[in-house]
Design a protein around this motif. Structure first.
Motif, PDB file in Angstrom:
ATOM      1  N   MET A  70       1.084  -1.266   0.038  1.00 46.48           N
ATOM      2  CA  MET A  70      -0.118  -0.055   0.187  1.00 46.48           C
ATOM      3  C   MET A  70       0.959   1.268   0.085  1.00 46.48           C
ATOM      4  SD  MET A  70      -2.773   0.828   2.833  1.00 46.48           S
ATOM      5  CE  MET A  70      -3.962   2.107   2.660  1.00 46.48           C
ATOM      6  N   GLY A  71       0.636   2.152  -1.063  1.00 45.81           N
ATOM      7  CA  GLY A  71       1.422   3.316  -1.201  1.00 45.81           C
ATOM      8  C   GLY A  71       0.788   4.554  -0.296  1.00 45.81           C
ATOM      9  N   THR A  72       1.935   5.428   0.081  1.00 48.43           N
ATOM     10  CA  THR A  72       1.418   6.498   0.553  1.00 48.43           C
ATOM     11  C   THR A  72       0.924   7.466  -0.260  1.00 48.43           C
ATOM     12  OG1 THR A  72       3.330   7.660   0.618  1.00 48.43           O
ATOM     13  CG2 THR A  72       3.067   6.127   2.604  1.00 48.43           C
ATOM     14  N   VAL A  73      -0.023   8.505   0.509  1.00 50.40           N
ATOM     15  CA  VAL A  73      -0.426   9.572  -0.368  1.00 50.40           C
ATOM     16  C   VAL A  73      -0.089  10.842   0.220  1.00 50.40           C
ATOM     17  CG1 VAL A  73      -2.898  10.836  -0.850  1.00 50.40           C
ATOM     18  CG2 VAL A  73      -3.017   8.156  -0.542  1.00 50.40           C
ATOM     19  N   SER A  74       0.495  11.378  -1.111  1.00 52.31           N
ATOM     20  CA  SER A  74       0.895  13.033  -0.848  1.00 52.31           C
ATOM     21  C   SER A  74       0.160  13.867  -1.339  1.00 52.31           C
ATOM     22  CB  SER A  74       2.508  13.004  -1.197  1.00 52.31           C
ATOM     23  OG  SER A  74       2.614  12.863  -2.714  1.00 52.31           O
ATOM     24  N   LEU A  75       0.313  15.067  -0.520  1.00 53.26           N
ATOM     25  CA  LEU A  75      -0.626  16.114  -1.046  1.00 53.26           C
ATOM     26  C   LEU A  75       0.066  16.793  -2.443  1.00 53.26           C
ATOM     27  CD1 LEU A  75      -1.856  17.940   2.179  1.00 53.26           C
ATOM     28  CD2 LEU A  75      -3.246  16.468   0.737  1.00 53.26           C
ATOM     29  N   PRO A  76      -0.760  17.129  -3.438  1.00 51.73           N
ATOM     30  CA  PRO A  76       0.172  17.730  -4.575  1.00 51.73           C
ATOM     31  C   PRO A  76       0.496  19.261  -4.288  1.00 51.73           C
ATOM     32  CG  PRO A  76      -2.552  17.858  -4.744  1.00 51.73           C
ATOM     33  CD  PRO A  76      -2.044  17.152  -3.517  1.00 51.73           C
ATOM     34  N   ASP A  77       1.469  19.652  -4.743  1.00 52.85           N
ATOM     35  CA  ASP A  77       2.082  21.040  -4.589  1.00 52.85           C
ATOM     36  C   ASP A  77       1.375  22.075  -5.362  1.00 52.85           C
ATOM     37  OD1 ASP A  77       4.163  20.021  -3.269  1.00 52.85           O
ATOM     38  OD2 ASP A  77       5.610  19.838  -4.925  1.00 52.85           O
ATOM     39  N   THR A  78       0.562  21.673  -6.072  1.00 54.78           N
ATOM     40  CA  THR A  78      -0.615  22.598  -7.079  1.00 54.78           C
ATOM     41  C   THR A  78      -2.081  22.591  -6.371  1.00 54.78           C
ATOM     42  OG1 THR A  78      -0.629  21.164  -8.870  1.00 54.78           O
ATOM     43  CG2 THR A  78       1.075  22.739  -8.825  1.00 54.78           C
ATOM     44  N   TRP A  79      -2.658  23.651  -6.296  1.00 57.58           N
ATOM     45  CA  TRP A  79      -3.966  23.331  -5.862  1.00 57.58           C
ATOM     46  C   TRP A  79      -4.941  24.753  -6.111  1.00 57.58           C
ATOM     47  CZ3 TRP A  79      -4.137  27.488  -2.313  1.00 57.58           C
ATOM     48  CH2 TRP A  79      -2.771  27.683  -1.689  1.00 57.58           C
ATOM     49  N   VAL A  80      -6.067  24.780  -6.179  1.00 56.44           N
ATOM     50  CA  VAL A  80      -6.939  26.051  -6.593  1.00 56.44           C
ATOM     51  C   VAL A  80      -7.963  26.016  -5.546  1.00 56.44           C
ATOM     52  CG1 VAL A  80      -8.264  27.089  -8.280  1.00 56.44           C
ATOM     53  CG2 VAL A  80      -6.217  25.767  -8.936  1.00 56.44           C
ATOM     54  N   TYR A  81      -8.296  27.046  -5.069  1.00 56.05           N
ATOM     55  CA  TYR A  81      -9.464  27.398  -4.205  1.00 56.05           C
ATOM     56  C   TYR A  81     -10.323  28.621  -4.848  1.00 56.05           C
ATOM     57  CZ  TYR A  81      -7.862  23.865  -0.758  1.00 56.05           C
ATOM     58  OH  TYR A  81      -7.565  22.961   0.111  1.00 56.05           O
ATOM     59  N   ALA A  82     -11.545  28.534  -4.909  1.00 54.88           N
ATOM     60  CA  ALA A  82     -12.316  29.520  -5.311  1.00 54.88           C
ATOM     61  C   ALA A  82     -13.501  30.027  -4.364  1.00 54.88           C
ATOM     62  CB  ALA A  82     -12.810  29.142  -6.824  1.00 54.88           C
ATOM     63  N   LEU A  83     -13.871  31.113  -4.169  1.00 56.26           N
ATOM     64  CA  LEU A  83     -14.917  31.549  -3.364  1.00 56.26           C
ATOM     65  C   LEU A  83     -15.568  32.767  -4.000  1.00 56.26           C
ATOM     66  CD1 LEU A  83     -16.112  31.462  -0.419  1.00 56.26           C
ATOM     67  CD2 LEU A  83     -14.225  33.265   0.112  1.00 56.26           C
ATOM     68  N   ARG A  84     -16.864  32.542  -3.984  1.00 51.56           N
ATOM     69  CA  ARG A  84     -17.762  33.601  -4.642  1.00 51.56           C
ATOM     70  C   ARG A  84     -18.001  34.506  -3.419  1.00 51.56           C
ATOM     71  NH1 ARG A  84     -19.789  35.897  -9.331  1.00 51.56           N
ATOM     72  NH2 ARG A  84     -22.045  36.126  -9.271  1.00 51.56           N
ATOM     73  N   LEU A  85     -18.001  35.745  -3.558  1.00 54.45           N
ATOM     74  CA  LEU A  85     -18.328  36.637  -2.439  1.00 54.45           C
ATOM     75  C   LEU A  85     -19.556  37.713  -2.795  1.00 54.45           C
ATOM     76  CD1 LEU A  85     -14.587  37.557  -1.688  1.00 54.45           C
ATOM     77  CD2 LEU A  85     -15.993  36.376  -0.132  1.00 54.45           C
ATOM     78  N   PRO A  86     -20.350  37.855  -1.942  1.00 55.85           N
ATOM     79  CA  PRO A  86     -21.560  38.699  -2.144  1.00 55.85           C
ATOM     80  C   PRO A  86     -21.202  40.193  -2.059  1.00 55.85           C
ATOM     81  CG  PRO A  86     -21.725  37.955  -0.018  1.00 55.85           C
ATOM     82  CD  PRO A  86     -20.656  37.182  -0.712  1.00 55.85           C
TER      83      PRO A  86
END
Length: 150
Positions: free
Chosen positions: A1-17
């Motif tokens: 079983m391999g380990t899971v590593s978090l990716p170095d790239t990611w994106v978060y988006a948020l809509r603001l009123p």
């Protein structure tokens, strides 16, 4: 079983009123995301500059805004703020990285963009939608800060 590593790239988006609390929500979101990804070295700068752009979106438009955080593969972090007003303010309206005269420290406005010039590695902006059917498409302002290797 391999380990899971978090990716170095990611994106978060948020809509603001269109709400005076939008900048606070943006700051809390930035803080949570960057802490969660271990990006403490850029947290204060990104939180401050994001707050300035979201505040400007609230003050100068009558509509919603959107925030997008993107971690790039080379360690840089890009933050974009979209709003519904098409005018791109200086220094964002100039070629990325160009510096324009800064607002005096005692000026009523313009100090937030001064902070971007002083603390971001690069920045830019572009109006969105040029066609007759694209009215109200707004603009995108962005900035980048260096990552861990800076």
């Amino acid at each position: 079983m391999g380990t899971v590593s978090l990716p170095d790239t990611w994106v978060y988006a948020l809509r603001l009123p269109h709400d005076p609390r939008a900048a606070r929500v943006a700051r809390m979101t930035v803080r949570a995301v960057l802490k969660g990804h271990g990006r403490h070295e850029v947290l204060d700068t990104v939180e401050l500059l994001t707050s300035e752009l979201v505040t400007n979106a609230y003050r100068h438009t009558g509509g919603p805004a959107s925030l997008r955080l993107t971690a790039l593969a080379d360690g840089r972090l890009r933050v974009g703020v979209w709003d519904s007003h098409p005018r791109v303010p200086a220094p964002f309206g100039e070629p990325p990285g160009d510096r324009v005269p800064l607002a005096p420290a005692d000026a009523e406005g313009g100090r937030g963009l001064r902070l971007v010039q002083e603390h971001a590695d690069c920045w830019g902006g572009l109006p969105l939608g040029n066609g007759p059917l694209d009215r109200g498409a707004g603009k995108l302002l962005w900035f980048e800060v260096s990552g861990r290797d800076a």
